[in-house]
Design a protein around this motif. Structure first.
Motif, mmCIF file in Angstrom:
data_model
loop_
_atom_site.group_PDB
_atom_site.id
_atom_site.type_symbol
_atom_site.label_atom_id
_atom_site.label_comp_id
_atom_site.label_asym_id
_atom_site.label_seq_id
_atom_site.Cartn_x
_atom_site.Cartn_y
_atom_site.Cartn_z
ATOM 1 N N ARG A 163 0.833 -1.286 -0.044
ATOM 2 C CA ARG A 163 0.015 -0.219 -0.022
ATOM 3 C C ARG A 163 0.861 0.984 -0.060
ATOM 4 N N VAL A 164 0.636 2.397 -1.039
ATOM 5 C CA VAL A 164 1.460 3.397 -0.950
ATOM 6 C C VAL A 164 0.262 4.696 -0.761
ATOM 7 N N VAL A 165 0.587 5.522 0.290
ATOM 8 C CA VAL A 165 -0.399 6.591 0.273
ATOM 9 C C VAL A 165 0.244 7.845 0.401
ATOM 10 N N THR A 166 -0.570 8.729 -0.406
ATOM 11 C CA THR A 166 -0.117 10.050 -0.535
ATOM 12 C C THR A 166 -1.259 11.063 -0.865
ATOM 13 N N GLU A 167 -0.788 12.287 -1.174
ATOM 14 C CA GLU A 167 -1.809 13.329 -1.685
ATOM 15 C C GLU A 167 -1.355 13.947 -2.981
ATOM 16 N N TYR A 168 -2.222 14.742 -3.533
ATOM 17 C CA TYR A 168 -1.859 15.587 -4.578
ATOM 18 C C TYR A 168 -0.995 16.898 -4.083
ATOM 19 N N ARG A 169 0.149 17.068 -4.544
ATOM 20 C CA ARG A 169 0.979 18.207 -3.841
ATOM 21 C C ARG A 169 1.902 18.884 -4.724
ATOM 22 N N GLY A 170 1.619 19.947 -5.220
ATOM 23 C CA GLY A 170 2.620 20.694 -6.034
ATOM 24 C C GLY A 170 3.133 19.637 -7.206
ATOM 25 N N PHE A 171 4.491 20.020 -7.382
ATOM 26 C CA PHE A 171 5.120 19.037 -8.350
ATOM 27 C C PHE A 171 5.521 17.811 -7.976
ATOM 28 N N TYR A 172 5.476 17.358 -6.547
ATOM 29 C CA TYR A 172 5.647 16.209 -6.074
ATOM 30 C C TYR A 172 4.799 15.130 -6.330
ATOM 31 N N GLN A 173 3.498 15.373 -6.344
ATOM 32 C CA GLN A 173 2.421 14.411 -6.763
ATOM 33 C C GLN A 173 1.273 14.944 -7.571
ATOM 34 N N LEU A 174 1.657 14.850 -8.781
ATOM 35 C CA LEU A 174 0.623 15.451 -9.826
ATOM 36 C C LEU A 174 -0.345 14.496 -10.385
ATOM 37 N N GLN A 175 -1.429 14.968 -10.843
ATOM 38 C CA GLN A 175 -2.664 14.187 -11.522
ATOM 39 C C GLN A 175 -2.252 14.534 -13.038
ATOM 40 N N ASN A 176 -1.666 13.158 -13.784
ATOM 41 C CA ASN A 176 -1.481 13.473 -15.104
ATOM 42 C C ASN A 176 -2.774 13.849 -15.823
ATOM 43 N N ASN A 177 -2.737 14.310 -17.208
ATOM 44 C CA ASN A 177 -3.846 14.508 -18.092
ATOM 45 C C ASN A 177 -4.596 13.168 -18.099
ATOM 46 N N ASP A 178 -4.249 11.931 -18.078
ATOM 47 C CA ASP A 178 -4.791 10.757 -18.370
ATOM 48 C C ASP A 178 -5.314 10.452 -17.013
ATOM 49 N N GLY A 179 -5.196 11.108 -15.951
ATOM 50 C CA GLY A 179 -5.836 10.610 -14.601
ATOM 51 C C GLY A 179 -4.770 9.926 -13.630
ATOM 52 N N SER A 180 -3.643 9.430 -14.624
ATOM 53 C CA SER A 180 -2.728 8.803 -13.525
ATOM 54 C C SER A 180 -1.972 9.656 -12.721
ATOM 55 N N LEU A 181 -1.159 9.049 -11.766
ATOM 56 C CA LEU A 181 -0.444 9.827 -10.794
ATOM 57 C C LEU A 181 0.884 9.866 -11.195
ATOM 58 N N GLY A 182 1.401 11.040 -11.245
ATOM 59 C CA GLY A 182 2.794 11.547 -11.653
ATOM 60 C C GLY A 182 3.536 12.453 -10.674
ATOM 61 N N GLY A 183 4.426 13.169 -11.135
ATOM 62 C CA GLY A 183 5.218 14.041 -10.224
ATOM 63 C C GLY A 183 6.590 13.643 -9.866
ATOM 64 N N TYR A 184 7.613 14.634 -9.538
ATOM 65 C CA TYR A 184 8.819 14.143 -8.932
ATOM 66 C C TYR A 184 8.776 13.057 -8.053
ATOM 67 N N ALA A 185 8.237 12.973 -6.926
ATOM 68 C CA ALA A 185 8.523 12.048 -5.883
ATOM 69 C C ALA A 185 7.673 10.715 -6.358
ATOM 70 N N THR A 186 6.711 10.804 -7.337
ATOM 71 C CA THR A 186 6.156 9.734 -7.773
ATOM 72 C C THR A 186 6.988 8.744 -8.678
ATOM 73 N N GLU A 187 7.680 9.686 -9.450
ATOM 74 C CA GLU A 187 8.760 8.998 -10.328
ATOM 75 C C GLU A 187 9.884 8.336 -9.697
ATOM 76 N N VAL A 188 10.287 8.737 -8.268
ATOM 77 C CA VAL A 188 11.384 8.177 -7.749
ATOM 78 C C VAL A 188 10.698 6.942 -7.049
ATOM 79 N N VAL A 189 9.339 7.000 -6.309
ATOM 80 C CA VAL A 189 8.644 5.759 -5.644
ATOM 81 C C VAL A 189 8.576 4.833 -6.605
ATOM 82 N N GLN A 190 8.403 5.195 -7.981
ATOM 83 C CA GLN A 190 8.194 4.032 -9.288
ATOM 84 C C GLN A 190 9.628 3.715 -9.265
ATOM 85 N N ALA A 191 10.475 4.103 -9.405
ATOM 86 C CA ALA A 191 11.648 3.788 -9.663
ATOM 87 C C ALA A 191 12.180 2.536 -8.526
#
Length: 250
Positions: free
Chosen positions: A27-55
């Motif tokens: 389980r991974v919990v977060t919030e939308y927050r600035g450029f750290y956790q962004l909602q992409n145009n397709d509705g998916s989760l993006g952002g700098y921090a999200t990319e690090v988590v995915q890596a």
């Protein structure tokens, strides 16, 4: 031959639990927050921090089960349940007793922001801010710190965007944010960035921004993610992600 096959089967069965431990849904919990956790145009989760988590998950082989909540909800879920990953968590001293930071995303510089011309008096020390209305995200690092300092005019909001709207509608006097996320949020909401002004900085609010598990979580799991982050640092992946998001190296 049968004995050899039996031994091989037994060895396989003994290895299976270890392999399963290395590939779990997390389980991974977060919030939308600035450029750290962004909602992409397709509705998916993006952002700098999200990319690090995915890596990190690409290295560990685990499957992330992302949950987007208000910050207060995410904080509650991660502090109350073991083996739940939370990001981006500002690791103040109180939280360091509850959480183990397995990856440092950034060192934040938080500022108090107001609309230009609204703060007439000079702000030199924290006490100068006590009579102002300040919006903070529920259970955020600034909320916890200012509450501990006895501030009574705090307006707790579920999202940073709501706090920004309150500021631009003159329902509060100040909000607290890092510079890069706030500029992003202001533009998304359609407000005028040039109206914003930094009015105060408090060093006590500046803490490492982390990916973390609570301290009751499985020790081997926490260590696995710590080692995965070390790999991202060593193989240059973290530097590439930071460069893409225009963050200075550290």
């Amino acid at each position: 031959m049968f004995k050899l096959m039996s031994q091989l089967s037994l060895t396989g069965l003994l290895l299976l639990p270890a392999m399963l431990l290395q590939a779990n849904p997390i389980r991974v919990v977060t919030e939308y927050r600035g450029f750290y956790q962004l909602q992409n145009n397709d509705g998916s989760l993006g952002g700098y921090a999200t990319e690090v988590v995915q890596a990190l998950f690409a290295i560990t082989g685990d499957t992330p089960l992302f949950e987007i909540n208000s910050w207060g909800r995410s904080f509650h879920e991660a502090s109350s349940n073991n083996n739940v990953l939370i990001y981006s968590l500002s690791l103040n001293p109180e939280r360091a007793e509850l959480f183990d930071c397995v990856a440092e995303l950034n060192k934040e510089q938080l500022f108090f922001w107001a609309l230009k011309g609204n703060i007439k008096q000079p702000l030199n020390v924290l006490d100068d801010l006590r009579h102002y209305r300040i919006a903070v995200s529920i259970a955020s690092n600034p909320d916890q710190y200012l509450t501990g300092q006895g501030f009574t005019r705090l307006f707790r909001t579920s999202t940073p965007e709501y706090a920004l709207s309150m500021l631009y509608k003159n329902r509060v006097d100040m909000i607290i944010s890092v510079e890069k996320p706030i500029n992003n949020q202001v533009e998304q909401l359609g407000y005028d960035v040039s109206q914003l002004s930094k009015v105060f900085q408090l060093e006590e609010l500046n803490h490492p921004l982390c990916i973390a598990f609570n301290r009751n979580s499985d020790a081997a799991l926490r260590e696995r993610y710590r080692q995965a982050f070390a790999s991202l640092q060593q193989n240059g992946t973290l530097a590439q992600i930071r460069k893409r998001w225009q963050l200075d190296h550290h």
